[in-house]
Design an enzyme around this catalytic site. Structure first.
Site, PDB file in Angstrom:
ATOM      1  N   HIS A 168      -9.579   2.280  -0.762  1.00 18.06           N
ATOM      2  CA  HIS A 168      -8.152   1.961  -0.687  1.00 18.06           C
ATOM      3  C   HIS A 168      -7.718   1.279  -1.977  1.00 18.06           C
ATOM      4  CE1 HIS A 168      -4.285   0.863   0.581  1.00 18.06           C
ATOM      5  NE2 HIS A 168      -4.523   0.418   1.795  1.00 18.06           N
ATOM      6  N   HIS A 179      -2.813   7.781   6.021  1.00 17.26           N
ATOM      7  CA  HIS A 179      -3.136   6.513   5.362  1.00 17.26           C
ATOM      8  C   HIS A 179      -4.600   6.185   5.619  1.00 17.26           C
ATOM      9  CE1 HIS A 179      -2.373   2.602   3.592  1.00 17.26           C
ATOM     10  NE2 HIS A 179      -2.830   2.007   4.673  1.00 17.26           N
ATOM     11  N   CYS A 182       0.810  -1.224   0.000  1.00 16.18           N
ATOM     12  CA  CYS A 182       0.000   0.000   0.000  1.00 16.18           C
ATOM     13  C   CYS A 182       0.839   1.268   0.000  1.00 16.18           C
ATOM     14  CB  CYS A 182      -0.924  -0.001   1.213  1.00 16.18           C
ATOM     15  SG  CYS A 182      -1.816  -1.561   1.431  1.00 16.18           S
TER      16      CYS A 182
END
Length: 564
Positions: free
Chosen positions: A412, A374, A219
């Site tokens: 995401h 995040h 990620c």
């Protein structure tokens, strides 16, 4: 004096829409826009989605129930095992409902495959072609013109995907072919590779013969590649770098894989979170709730690309200045309890970019900064990431530090997640708005908040005084990265100090035509005139196109040689 990596163009596509012109960002803050900006944003989405119905546009964007896939999330094919009368192992085709019923999908009705000769390209590569073309269009200078100002090997492309391309035209089709009784195609294996977005852009969009590559870091992938781009520009090895990611993981097998890790916000857990019974509908629009009471992240697709040039080239050509790259840091976690468990690495990355910002720009820059967290929307992340910010706010003497998280809007997108964050960071300077974490009604009790301001509604700020935006990423396996992004206003101040008043005035004069060309591109896109740059089989170079000596190589079509 090292070069400054200036952001001179950007583009892309995610659940909020098209990135160039800040349209995707404005979808996130639609309620806070002026009537004129709101109308232009809706027009941009209408051009993508093929509808002018405002409610359909609103319902068909951002995180939502599955609606834009070529398979039914309520009836996914499944081979159920059983034994026949003789005890032989058999399988029969049945269907089952995915436990996860929401995702960050492209705007409903948008299909990049219809915009160019896609020839069975995986969806992630279709998105990469569209997004890279969008970035080039935003430049306001023809790509061929820009290239003639640098050497062929002074250009780099860093792009990829974390998961690879896993739909039927990529790895997914290759791995399923035997079970489905189909023949593996000659393209599936090659097109499924994770670095293929860079390869596609080089071969079919840019004609790049310079450096190429991709770091994969779960990620945090985009920021790892951004660090390479920044280092290349600062060192002088490259003068132009296109950096970005394209990720399209919305296939049942990938969704099932993340769900098996209990990482995703399932339909059942969302109902439980809101106190609903099994018969009631889950609030799928609010599946992602960073720093609130939450139950997992929302998987998404996105493609985002940024064009970086050195400061001299930006000034010389009058390229638009959207900001610049201050510092990018990467650290691992050390020994871990599990591969997905957060560790200490993210404390290091954030602390180092904050310290370098203070060193380069002064203490006031830290106190006039904001954070794109995040913010994955998992119970573990809300505690661990907020603790990092609380500790660093205390250590650096920051109070009321604005923290936001755009996964609340777009989900995401794995490798492209921090690229979504950077796109939104630039949007704040263009609009004077920090987007609120609007799906989160209340910050969870276990979130650390000392010295922090979690922005739950759009927050108005002075774009000229908000000097730095921090972008933070945490990835599976201990991949941590943080970046400091310098505002356009501060970037221009740095350029003036480096190059003088005259150079900046010349830039302003030259930028008028560049900005007008960029606006003309955007106007055409709003009219629905979408034709991604795709050059299949055009201007293919052969060995005969090279003139080779022991000091340089000249390439047909390039004014400047490769210096040996």
């Amino acid at each position: 004096m090292k070069n400054l990596a200036v952001i001179t163009g950007f583009g892309g596509i995610n659940a909020a829409g098209r990135s160039a012109g800040h349209h995707a960002f404005r979808r996130m803050v639609l309620e806070s826009l002026s009537p004129a900006d709101r109308e232009r944003t809706l027009t941009a989405l209408a051009a993508l989605m093929g509808t002018t119905d405002e409610q359909a546009i609103l319902d068909g964007t951002l995180v939502r129930e599955w609606d834009n896939v070529d398979w039914d999330a309520k009836a996914v094919p499944f081979h159920e095992p059983f034994k026949d009368a003789d005890g032989n192992q058999c399988w029969r085709l049945t269907h089952r409902r995915l436990p996860v019923q929401s995702a960050g999908q492209m705007p409903k009705g948008f299909d990049p495959a219809k915009l160019y000769r896609s020839h069975h390209h995986p969806r992630g590569l279709q998105m990469a072609v569209f997004a890279a073309s969008d970035a080039l269009g935003s430049l306001g200078v023809e790509w061929e013109t820009l290239c003639q100002h640098v050497g062929p090997d002074e250009i780099a492309v860093y792009a990829g995907s974390s998961m690879g391309q896993n739909d039927g035209y990529g790895n997914g089709g290759m791995l399923q072919s035997a079970l489905l009784g189909k023949r593996t195609s000659s393209k599936q294996c090659a097109m499924g590779m994770s670095q293929m977005p860079a390869d596609f852009i080089n071969a079919y969009v840019l004609g790049n013969v310079g450096k190429t590559g991709s770091i994969t870091a779960a990620c945090a992938t985009f920021l790892y590649n951004l660090q390479m781009a920044k280092n290349d520009i600062e060192s002088g090895r490259r003068r132009i770098v296109i950096v970005g990611n394209a990720e399209s993981p919305l296939v049942p097998e990938i969704v099932e894989g993340y769900n098996a890790m209990t990482a995703l916000a399932s339909e059942a857990n969302l109902k439980k979170l809101d106190g609903k019974n099994a018969e009631e509908a889950a609030d799928l629009r609010r599946a992602c709730r960073p720093f609130g009471e939450n139950c997992g992240f929302t998987i998404a697709e996105s493609a985002q690309f940024f064009i970086l040039t050195d400061d001299k080239l930006a000034l010389e050509l009058g390229l638009s200045i959207h900001g610049s790259i201050g510092d990018v840091q990467v650290n691992a976690d050390g020994y871990k309890k599990s591969i997905s468990n957060p560790g200490v690495g993210n404390y290091l990355t954030m602390a180092k970019v904050m310290a370098s910002t203070r060193r380069e720009l002064g203490d006031e820059a830290l106190k006039n900064s904001f954070v794109h967290a995040h913010g994955s929307s998992t119970p573990q992340n809300r505690v661990t990431e907020s603790h990092i910010y609380e500790e660093l706010a205390r250590a650096f003497g920051i109070s009321d530090w604005p923290i936001t998280a755009v996964k609340t809007f777009v989900g995401h997108s794995l490798a492209a997640a921090s690229a979504d964050q950077l796109m939104a960071t630039l949007g704040t300077w263009a609009t004077g708005l920090i987007p609120g974490i609007k799906t989160t009604d209340k910050i969870a009790d276990d979130v650390h908040q000392q010295g922090l301001e979690f922005v739950l509604q759009d927050k108005s700020v002075d774009s000229d005084k908000m000097v730095v935006g921090f972008v933070n990423a945490k990835g599976f396996g201990g991949n941590n990265a943080s970046a400091a992004i310098i505002s356009p206003t501060k970037t221009r101040e740095l350029l003036q100090a480096r190059h003088g008043d005259s150079a900046l005035q010349n830039w302003m004069n030259n930028n008028q035509a560049v900005a007008a060309a960029s606006q003309a591109y955007d106007d055409a896109m709003l009219r629905g005139e979408m034709e991604p740059r795709y050059r299949f089989g055009e201007n293919v170079l052969e060995p005969a196109d090279l003139e080779i000596t022991d000091t340089e190589i000249r390439i047909r079509g390039w004014d400047k040689p490769v210096i040996l």
